[in-house]
Design a protein around this motif. Structure first.
Motif, PDB file in Angstrom:
ATOM      1  N   CYS A  69      27.806  21.211  -1.038  1.00  0.00           N
ATOM      2  CA  CYS A  69      27.416  21.433   0.353  1.00  0.00           C
ATOM      3  C   CYS A  69      27.637  20.178   1.190  1.00  0.00           C
ATOM      4  O   CYS A  69      27.195  19.083   0.823  1.00  0.00           O
ATOM      5  CB  CYS A  69      25.946  21.848   0.434  1.00  0.00           C
ATOM      6  N   THR A  93      30.246  27.552  12.994  1.00  0.00           N
ATOM      7  CA  THR A  93      30.382  28.783  12.205  1.00  0.00           C
ATOM      8  C   THR A  93      29.330  28.938  11.118  1.00  0.00           C
ATOM      9  O   THR A  93      29.279  29.969  10.460  1.00  0.00           O
ATOM     10  CB  THR A  93      31.774  28.832  11.534  1.00  0.00           C
ATOM     11  N   THR A  94      28.491  27.927  10.900  1.00  0.00           N
ATOM     12  CA  THR A  94      27.468  28.020   9.855  1.00  0.00           C
ATOM     13  C   THR A  94      26.315  28.889  10.331  1.00  0.00           C
ATOM     14  O   THR A  94      25.823  28.716  11.456  1.00  0.00           O
ATOM     15  CB  THR A  94      26.960  26.626   9.456  1.00  0.00           C
ATOM     16  N   THR A 137      22.957  29.880  -0.992  1.00  0.00           N
ATOM     17  CA  THR A 137      23.889  29.388   0.029  1.00  0.00           C
ATOM     18  C   THR A 137      24.292  30.448   1.037  1.00  0.00           C
ATOM     19  O   THR A 137      24.740  30.109   2.135  1.00  0.00           O
ATOM     20  CB  THR A 137      25.177  28.862  -0.614  1.00  0.00           C
ATOM     21  N   GLU A 145      29.165  20.877   8.293  1.00  0.00           N
ATOM     22  CA  GLU A 145      30.380  21.276   9.004  1.00  0.00           C
ATOM     23  C   GLU A 145      30.718  20.245  10.084  1.00  0.00           C
ATOM     24  O   GLU A 145      29.841  19.728  10.777  1.00  0.00           O
ATOM     25  CB  GLU A 145      30.147  22.650   9.647  1.00  0.00           C
ATOM     26  N   GLN A 155      27.564  30.106   2.786  1.00  0.00           N
ATOM     27  CA  GLN A 155      27.683  28.918   3.629  1.00  0.00           C
ATOM     28  C   GLN A 155      26.466  28.047   3.364  1.00  0.00           C
ATOM     29  O   GLN A 155      25.368  28.554   3.171  1.00  0.00           O
ATOM     30  CB  GLN A 155      27.704  29.292   5.112  1.00  0.00           C
ATOM     31  N   CYS A 156      26.639  26.758   3.386  1.00  0.00           N
ATOM     32  CA  CYS A 156      25.517  25.880   3.082  1.00  0.00           C
ATOM     33  C   CYS A 156      24.715  25.570   4.343  1.00  0.00           C
ATOM     34  O   CYS A 156      25.272  25.052   5.312  1.00  0.00           O
ATOM     35  CB  CYS A 156      26.010  24.572   2.472  1.00  0.00           C
ATOM     36  N   GLN A 186      32.958  38.655   8.295  1.00  0.00           N
ATOM     37  CA  GLN A 186      31.970  37.576   8.203  1.00  0.00           C
ATOM     38  C   GLN A 186      30.602  38.137   8.563  1.00  0.00           C
ATOM     39  O   GLN A 186      30.395  38.646   9.659  1.00  0.00           O
ATOM     40  CB  GLN A 186      32.332  36.428   9.148  1.00  0.00           C
TER      41      GLN A 186
END
Length: 517
Positions: A355, A493-494, A315, A358, A318-319, A33
């Motif tokens: 999107c 996690t974003t 993105t 989270e 991830q958004c 990641q």
């Protein structure tokens, strides 16, 4: 108890087997990641083969204009290549140089611990490169081990991206924190095909037949456009501010370079250069023209795979909070107005991501957490400024007023903002130096951080006691030591995103909002 030689050998075998297991946590390269865009680093798509198994890559360094993301300022510590597991042999002959000087650490081929079974990387580390390294030559020499095993060409070494020919290498360029990992593709250009023999002179044509001989028209050109577009789902909490001219130019540069490089690789002739033709609030459009539909179609497998790469220019996989409610689409097709209805062309591709915010386990109390339940909200974009003391950076939420979903409810009737709480890692309490509080029209006040109980992951900004007038345009800021990133400090996690909940004076209403850099 003494172990026999057999038992020791058995334990060693089991240990080796255990260490070789791969988790499969990250199924695609670079098998971890990390943030792929934005970045200042990229490998030139053209690799130079200098013979004797030596291949040289050129480093291109250019920070995107106006970029404040940490990855635009990072160093370059290592480069990893996605390679075939068959190249992972005992003690291969591998060397690397930077501008002719051997690297501090020799290259190594390793299993990717968090990749799927068989995932393997060639690692060049301790490179010591930075933003002043534009044009640096990174050369790798491949060789066999003493048993004649190993890989000596890029065709043998590299796992090409889907749809790409053998010899195309995927590389990830990591900073010292392993947070930033922009991807590049590179290969040795194919030699031009041999020139065809000169045609035989045509037989003379009687003058009487010249007037009736039809001339075959040239094949029709193929116009192709690539799009990055935001589609409104109808439930957008905050309208997107719109792409800036710099953002459009940066995305277009990547798309143009990718298409041009691939066209050269497959022998497709571009007769009208690809370029940015439109930069709108919710759409980036790049167009160009191939000599014919047949030549343009040679890029079909490439654009099918590359569409997701172009989508991730926005993105990053991830958004961010400010794209909540939008579907991000990267598409390839004819010259049209929107990706919803593209004209047919010789190329067609699409990749999209819907999107959404989270969901996090926050706050740690019983109250109404639905966004827009009260008149108080946090905008989805974080801003930065210098912190109140040297060596710190302040990350600031902007508070705004909204129309409550149910104005007649208890929460909808809230008239004051009592306090705010942030979802933060309470093991890093010493990394936040101050909390800044600035009501609209007032001055910034920096105060000592106040935390909830250990394990609640709650940092507080209290008391506020803001009226609606003080809340509209007010700011709440977290001042962090510069050795700590926003990602490390905020939970969730974003990437580069934090959560805040806003309590009314009853403490029964605490809508949660998310904001991203």
């Amino acid at each position: 108890m003494r172990l026999t030689g057999f038992a020791l050998a058995l334990l060693a075998t089991l240990a080796i087997g255990a260490s070789a297991q791969q988790t499969g946590l990250y199924p695609t390269f670079p098998f971890c990641q990390c943030t792929k865009t934005p970045s200042a680093y990229r490998l030139s798509p053209t690799v130079t083969s200098v013979g004797a198994g030596t291949y040289c890559f050129t480093l291109n360094v250019k920070a995107p204009a106006g970029c404040t993301h940490k990855c635009c300022k990072a160093d370059l510590k290592k480069i990893e290549f996605n390679v075939n597991s068959a190249c992972d042999v005992f003690s291969p002959s591998l060397k690397a140089t930077i501008n002719g000087v051997p690297t501090k650490v020799a290259p190594a081929i390793n299993q990717a611990q968090d990749g799927p079974s068989g995932a393997t990387t060639l690692v060049l580390t301790q490179l010591g490169l930075g933003l002043a390294s534009d044009g640096a030559k990174v050369c790798v020499t491949l060789g066999l081990n003493k048993n004649g095993k190993g890989c000596t060409t890029l065709e043998e070494l590299c796992v090409p991206p889907a749809g790409m020919p053998a010899g195309v290498c995927s590389a990830a360029l990591f900073d010292s924190q392993n947070d930033c990992c922009p991807l590049s593709q590179a290969n040795v250009p194919s030699p031009p095909p041999p020139s065809p023999p000169p045609p035989s002179p045509p037989a003379p044509v009687p003058a009487s037949s010249l007037a009736s001989s039809p001339v075959a028209p040239p094949p029709p050109r193929c116009r192709v456009c690539a799009y990055i577009e935001l589609l409104d789902s109808g439930s957008v909490p905050f309208p997107f501010r719109g792409f800036t001219s710099d953002e459009c130019a940066q995305a277009a540069d990547v798309i143009v370079n990718d298409i041009t490089t691939e066209a050269q690789a497959v022998g497709a002739t571009i007769v009208s250069d690809f370029r940015l033709v439109s930069c709108k609030a919710k759409q980036i459009k790049v167009c160009g023209e191939f000599f014919s539909a047949q030549e343009g179609a040679l890029l079909q497998s490439f654009v099918t795979d590359q569409a997701s790469v172009w989508r991730d220019l926005v993105t990053d996989g991830q958004c961010p909070a400010y794209l909540a409610g939008y579907t991000v689409v990267a598409a390839v097709g004819g010259d049209g107005a929107t990706v919803n209805n593209l004209p047919v062309s010789c190329l067609s591709a699409a990749a999209s991501t819907a999107c959404a915010v989270e969901t996090v386990d926050f706050p740690k109390c019983d109250c109404v957490t639905q966004a827009f339940s009260t008149p108080f909200a946090a905008k989805p974009t974080l801003t930065t400024m210098d912190g109140p003391i040297k060596g710190t950076t302040a990350y600031c939420f902007t508070i705004t007023l909204v129309t409550p979903t149910n104005p007649g409810s208890k929460c909808g009737k809230s008239s004051s903002l009592l306090k705010a709480e942030f979802y933060a890692d309470d093991t890093k309490r010493r990394k936040v130096t101050h909390v800044g509080i600035k009501p609209a029209g007032g001055a910034m006040k920096w105060q000592a951080p106040t935390w909830g109980a250990v394990g609640e992951y709650t940092l507080k900004a209290t008391p506020l006691n803001w009226s609606k007038a003080q809340a509209e345009g007010g700011q709440l800021c977290l001042s962090l030591n510069n050795d700590t990133t926003l990602d490390e400090f905020c939970m969730g996690t974003t990437t580069d995103t934090c959560w805040v909940n806003l309590f009314d004076d009853s403490k029964d209403c605490c809508p949660v909002y998310t904001s991203s850099l």
